[in-house]
Write a protein that holds these residues in place. Sequence first.
Motif, short mmCIF file in Angstrom:
data_model
loop_
_atom_site.label_atom_id
_atom_site.label_comp_id
_atom_site.label_asym_id
_atom_site.label_seq_id
_atom_site.Cartn_x
_atom_site.Cartn_y
_atom_site.Cartn_z
N THR A 226 42.58 34.82 42.76
CA THR A 226 41.56 33.84 42.37
C THR A 226 40.90 34.17 41.03
O THR A 226 40.19 33.33 40.48
CB THR A 226 40.47 33.75 43.45
N GLY A 227 41.11 35.38 40.52
CA GLY A 227 40.48 35.74 39.25
C GLY A 227 41.01 34.91 38.10
O GLY A 227 42.20 34.57 38.06
N ASP A 228 40.13 34.59 37.16
CA ASP A 228 40.54 33.74 36.03
C ASP A 228 40.82 34.54 34.76
O ASP A 228 41.04 33.98 33.69
CB ASP A 228 39.48 32.67 35.75
N GLN A 229 40.83 35.87 34.87
CA GLN A 229 41.09 36.69 33.70
C GLN A 229 42.57 37.06 33.61
O GLN A 229 43.23 37.25 34.63
CB GLN A 229 40.24 37.97 33.75
N ASN A 230 43.05 37.17 32.37
CA ASN A 230 44.43 37.62 32.17
C ASN A 230 44.53 39.10 32.53
O ASN A 230 43.59 39.87 32.36
CB ASN A 230 44.85 37.41 30.72
N ILE A 231 45.69 39.50 33.01
CA ILE A 231 45.90 40.90 33.34
C ILE A 231 46.41 41.64 32.11
O ILE A 231 47.37 41.21 31.46
CB ILE A 231 46.87 41.05 34.53
#
Length: 317
Positions: free
Chosen positions: A272-277
């Motif tokens: 659910t995270g919206d940050q790029n890995i």
Amino acid sequence: MDNKQMRADRHKKKKKKRWPSILLVCLLLLGGVTGYAYYQYKQGVNQSLKKLNNDKKDTNVVYDFSGQKDQYGDTNVLLLGSDARGNEKSRSDTIMILHYNENKGTFKLTSIMRDSYVSIPGHAKHKINSAFARGGPELMRQTIKQNFDIDLQYYAIVDFQGFAQLIDELFPNGVEMNVEKKMSANVNPPLEPGQQKLNGPQMLSYVRFRHDAIGDFGRVERQQKAIKAIKDQLSGLKTVAKLPKLIGVVTPYINTNMPTTDGVFMAKEFLTGDQNIETLRIPIDNSFTEPRISGEGAVLEIDVEKNKQALHQFITQ
């Protein structure tokens, strides 16, 4: 007692009667959700068990692992890709560290190249991927701690076929990838170049291919590229709803010391995270040579201190 007071008393009695009903409804809903989640989980497990080869036993092995959070208070998961066949010792050709910062809700991924020539506690210097065959995930943990001064709390040994199963469950229509070249040597099915959607077995070919001019460097790059693509193409809420079944699908293919509750929580945060890995490769550029060592073949002789500093900077930035 006046009418106003009587009405107030009746209202209080109604509120007192209402609370047990609301609590009962909540408990029934919670029970229903829990039951449905368990049903989905078991469906996923049974689905994989039907396809699991009988000669793959690694998930049943119990390993000792003395892991803990790192000095920054973060959770690091040692990810090992296993391709054991029959009675062979498992080979950890894929070595990754998944870094999770709970306060920031961020994930970072470090790939350690399998031919990195490092000191293995009790075994002198060898390629790092031999640590797993010599002493399981615990010796790999000790090796990474000794060379790079970072603690690992959990491990997860993933059978490659489990990766393919997970992709097919997550992406019924495939993962959108740009295959940069023809890939056919030592992979099945072979891949043609171009933008396309890859199913589970095709994605497995993509992340395992290394028989070209850049060898394992290209494979590590593709593995990181694939994980980023999977993360970017997941649809948050719909995927979270499938989480119990997804965990069930991969469970027969994974050997891990991570409690199920922690695994579910981290999986939900990742999906659910919206940050790029962010990703890192060890060894970093300009920090290694490629000599041939008797009994080892070609190795990556790395500048340990330089790579240790790069890893800690990557984790904390």
